[in-house]
Scaffold this motif. Sequence first.
Motif, PDB file in Angstrom:
ATOM      1  N   SER A   1      15.345   5.436  -3.302  1.00 39.11           N
ATOM      2  CA  SER A   1      13.925   5.206  -3.037  1.00 39.11           C
ATOM      3  C   SER A   1      13.637   3.707  -3.014  1.00 39.11           C
ATOM      4  O   SER A   1      14.419   2.903  -3.515  1.00 39.11           O
ATOM      5  CB  SER A   1      13.057   5.901  -4.091  1.00 39.11           C
ATOM      6  N   VAL A   2      12.504   3.363  -2.417  1.00 38.98           N
ATOM      7  CA  VAL A   2      12.165   1.956  -2.211  1.00 38.98           C
ATOM      8  C   VAL A   2      10.884   1.601  -2.951  1.00 38.98           C
ATOM      9  O   VAL A   2       9.930   2.380  -2.985  1.00 38.98           O
ATOM     10  CB  VAL A   2      12.013   1.654  -0.708  1.00 38.98           C
ATOM     11  N   ASP A   3      10.866   0.427  -3.536  1.00 42.50           N
ATOM     12  CA  ASP A   3       9.695  -0.086  -4.238  1.00 42.50           C
ATOM     13  C   ASP A   3       9.380  -1.468  -3.675  1.00 42.50           C
ATOM     14  O   ASP A   3      10.259  -2.141  -3.129  1.00 42.50           O
ATOM     15  CB  ASP A   3       9.982  -0.171  -5.737  1.00 42.50           C
ATOM     16  N   TYR A   4       8.128  -1.872  -3.782  1.00 46.47           N
ATOM     17  CA  TYR A   4       7.721  -3.211  -3.364  1.00 46.47           C
ATOM     18  C   TYR A   4       6.971  -3.893  -4.502  1.00 46.47           C
ATOM     19  O   TYR A   4       6.183  -3.256  -5.215  1.00 46.47           O
ATOM     20  CB  TYR A   4       6.806  -3.153  -2.135  1.00 46.47           C
ATOM     21  N   ALA A   5       7.223  -5.164  -4.657  1.00 48.65           N
ATOM     22  CA  ALA A   5       6.493  -5.980  -5.631  1.00 48.65           C
ATOM     23  C   ALA A   5       5.758  -7.071  -4.871  1.00 48.65           C
ATOM     24  O   ALA A   5       6.225  -7.547  -3.834  1.00 48.65           O
ATOM     25  CB  ALA A   5       7.449  -6.581  -6.645  1.00 48.65           C
TER      26      ALA A   5
ATOM     27  N   TYR B   1       0.852  -1.197   0.000  1.00 46.48           N
ATOM     28  CA  TYR B   1       0.000   0.000   0.000  1.00 46.48           C
ATOM     29  C   TYR B   1       0.886   1.245   0.000  1.00 46.48           C
ATOM     30  O   TYR B   1       2.105   1.169   0.189  1.00 46.48           O
ATOM     31  CB  TYR B   1      -0.949   0.000   1.194  1.00 46.48           C
ATOM     32  N   TYR B   2       0.247   2.378  -0.241  1.00 46.81           N
ATOM     33  CA  TYR B   2       0.985   3.633  -0.303  1.00 46.81           C
ATOM     34  C   TYR B   2       0.913   4.378   1.026  1.00 46.81           C
ATOM     35  O   TYR B   2      -0.139   4.471   1.649  1.00 46.81           O
ATOM     36  CB  TYR B   2       0.431   4.528  -1.418  1.00 46.81           C
ATOM     37  N   LYS B   3       2.054   4.887   1.445  1.00 46.38           N
ATOM     38  CA  LYS B   3       2.138   5.705   2.640  1.00 46.38           C
ATOM     39  C   LYS B   3       3.042   6.902   2.331  1.00 46.38           C
ATOM     40  O   LYS B   3       4.199   6.713   1.932  1.00 46.38           O
ATOM     41  CB  LYS B   3       2.717   4.895   3.802  1.00 46.38           C
ATOM     42  N   ASN B   4       2.488   8.088   2.473  1.00 52.04           N
ATOM     43  CA  ASN B   4       3.226   9.317   2.135  1.00 52.04           C
ATOM     44  C   ASN B   4       3.748   9.282   0.699  1.00 52.04           C
ATOM     45  O   ASN B   4       4.870   9.713   0.400  1.00 52.04           O
ATOM     46  CB  ASN B   4       4.386   9.539   3.105  1.00 52.04           C
ATOM     47  N   GLY B   5       2.929   8.711  -0.183  1.00 55.70           N
ATOM     48  CA  GLY B   5       3.272   8.705  -1.601  1.00 55.70           C
ATOM     49  C   GLY B   5       4.232   7.620  -2.028  1.00 55.70           C
ATOM     50  O   GLY B   5       4.639   7.575  -3.196  1.00 55.70           O
ATOM     51  N   ALA B   6       4.616   6.729  -1.116  1.00 53.16           N
ATOM     52  CA  ALA B   6       5.567   5.664  -1.457  1.00 53.16           C
ATOM     53  C   ALA B   6       4.986   4.311  -1.065  1.00 53.16           C
ATOM     54  O   ALA B   6       4.223   4.196  -0.096  1.00 53.16           O
ATOM     55  CB  ALA B   6       6.898   5.886  -0.740  1.00 53.16           C
ATOM     56  N   LYS B   7       5.335   3.279  -1.798  1.00 48.21           N
ATOM     57  CA  LYS B   7       4.866   1.937  -1.485  1.00 48.21           C
ATOM     58  C   LYS B   7       5.513   1.433  -0.198  1.00 48.21           C
ATOM     59  O   LYS B   7       6.674   1.722   0.082  1.00 48.21           O
ATOM     60  CB  LYS B   7       5.218   0.967  -2.619  1.00 48.21           C
ATOM     61  N   THR B   8       4.750   0.689   0.554  1.00 49.62           N
ATOM     62  CA  THR B   8       5.295   0.080   1.766  1.00 49.62           C
ATOM     63  C   THR B   8       4.522  -1.195   2.078  1.00 49.62           C
ATOM     64  O   THR B   8       3.495  -1.498   1.445  1.00 49.62           O
ATOM     65  CB  THR B   8       5.227   1.054   2.954  1.00 49.62           C
ATOM     66  N   VAL B   9       5.013  -1.933   3.055  1.00 54.33           N
ATOM     67  CA  VAL B   9       4.389  -3.190   3.475  1.00 54.33           C
ATOM     68  C   VAL B   9       4.534  -3.320   4.989  1.00 54.33           C
ATOM     69  O   VAL B   9       5.583  -2.999   5.551  1.00 54.33           O
ATOM     70  CB  VAL B   9       5.068  -4.405   2.797  1.00 54.33           C
ATOM     71  N   ASP B  10       3.492  -3.775   5.642  1.00 56.72           N
ATOM     72  CA  ASP B  10       3.566  -4.132   7.055  1.00 56.72           C
ATOM     73  C   ASP B  10       3.530  -5.656   7.128  1.00 56.72           C
ATOM     74  O   ASP B  10       2.579  -6.291   6.637  1.00 56.72           O
ATOM     75  CB  ASP B  10       2.373  -3.556   7.829  1.00 56.72           C
ATOM     76  N   TYR B  11       4.566  -6.230   7.714  1.00 55.85           N
ATOM     77  CA  TYR B  11       4.643  -7.693   7.735  1.00 55.85           C
ATOM     78  C   TYR B  11       5.285  -8.160   9.027  1.00 55.85           C
ATOM     79  O   TYR B  11       6.284  -7.623   9.492  1.00 55.85           O
ATOM     80  CB  TYR B  11       5.467  -8.208   6.546  1.00 55.85           C
ATOM     81  N   LYS B  12       4.689  -9.198   9.620  1.00 51.36           N
ATOM     82  CA  LYS B  12       5.253  -9.849  10.794  1.00 51.36           C
ATOM     83  C   LYS B  12       4.889 -11.329  10.728  1.00 51.36           C
ATOM     84  O   LYS B  12       3.705 -11.687  10.709  1.00 51.36           O
ATOM     85  CB  LYS B  12       4.697  -9.231  12.080  1.00 51.36           C
ATOM     86  N   PRO B  13       5.873 -12.214  10.656  1.00 53.69           N
ATOM     87  CA  PRO B  13       5.567 -13.643  10.548  1.00 53.69           C
ATOM     88  C   PRO B  13       4.921 -14.180  11.816  1.00 53.69           C
ATOM     89  O   PRO B  13       5.197 -13.713  12.929  1.00 53.69           O
ATOM     90  CB  PRO B  13       6.932 -14.282  10.303  1.00 53.69           C
ATOM     91  N   ALA B  14       4.069 -15.169  11.637  1.00 51.30           N
ATOM     92  CA  ALA B  14       3.432 -15.808  12.788  1.00 51.30           C
ATOM     93  C   ALA B  14       4.465 -16.642  13.543  1.00 51.30           C
ATOM     94  O   ALA B  14       5.462 -17.090  12.982  1.00 51.30           O
ATOM     95  CB  ALA B  14       2.283 -16.698  12.306  1.00 51.30           C
TER      96      ALA B  14
END
Length: 303
Positions: free
Chosen positions: A186-190, A153-166
Motif C-alpha cells: 500500500s502507498v502513503d503520502y506525507a 487527499y483521499y481517493k478510494n480510501g487511500a491517500k494520493t497526490v496530483d502533481y505536475k511541475p511547471a
Amino acid sequence: MSTETRIKRADVEKMTIAQIVDDDRVKNRFVELYNARTGSSSGVAFYALTIESFIRAIQEDANLSQCTPMSLYSAFLDMAYYGINVTKSSKPQAYLLWNNVNVGTAVAKNYQKRARLEISPYGELFIRQSMGQIKHADNPVVVHEGDEYSGVYYKNGAKTVDYKPAKVKSNKIIAAFMRIERVDGSVDYAEITLDRMNQLAGYSERKNKQGNPNGSANALYSSNSGQPDEGFLVAKLIKHAFSTYPRAPKNPNLQATFTTEKEDAAEDVYGVDEETGEVTNGPVVEECEAEDVTTPIQANETF
C-alpha cells in the motif's frame, strides 16, 4: 572476559566515559541489544564502530564530556538498540547532543548536563525500514508556485497526490511531499506546508528563548530569501512523515540492565519514567539548551 550484562546503576554513575565503553558488562549488553534487534551476529563489530564515533563526538564537544555518566550510558545503549551510530557522513544517522536539565526546583534551580541521542531524518528512515514499517520512500518533492499540486487527499480510501511541475520553475516554495510504500504494497503520502513550517519556526524560537532572551528560531527556517532552506524543509518533512505511524519503540527499560542489592525488589528504585527517561519523584526537569539540529537534505537525494 565476563559474560555478565547487568550492572549497578551506582557503578555507572561513578564511571568515566572511557570506563563506560570499556566495561565488559556494558559491552555485553550493547552486543546483546544490537543482535536481538537486528537478528544478526555482528554486534561486536558494530560495538567497535560505535565506540569510535561516540568518543569522537564527545571529544569534539566539551559539553558532552561534562554530561552525567548515566545519560551517556543511556545514549550509548540507544545506538545499539536502534542499530545506528553518530558517525559523521553525508547522510548522518544520528547526533550526540546535550541538554541543561534543572534537577532542583523551580525556585532553587540546580542544572546538570545530560547527553541524548538525536535521530536524524536518515536515521528515521533507516529505523522505519528495519522495523518493517515501510518498504521504500521516494525522493521528497518540493512544490513551487506555478506547479500543479492538489495536496494530499483521499481517493478510494487511500491517500494520493496530483502533481505536475511547471515548465518554468518559480523560486517561491509552496509545500513538500513524499511517497511512502509500505511493506504490504500500500502507498502513503506525507506532506508539509509553509504554514506548518512557520508554526515550527515559532516553536523553535520560543524553545530557544528559554534561558536566552535573545534566542531565535533556527536560521534555516528563513535562510532562503525568507523561506525555509529546501534541504531543511525536506528534513522536516521526513521527520514528520511518520507522526501517524506506530512510534519507534524506546530503548526498553534500562533498569533491566542494572542490579541492586535486592535482586527481587519489585519497585522501581530509581524513579525513572520509561517514556521520558527523566526522574519522576521530586526534581523539576527543565531543559534549557534547545538547539534545532535538523540537518538539511538535498532535495534530489535518493533514499
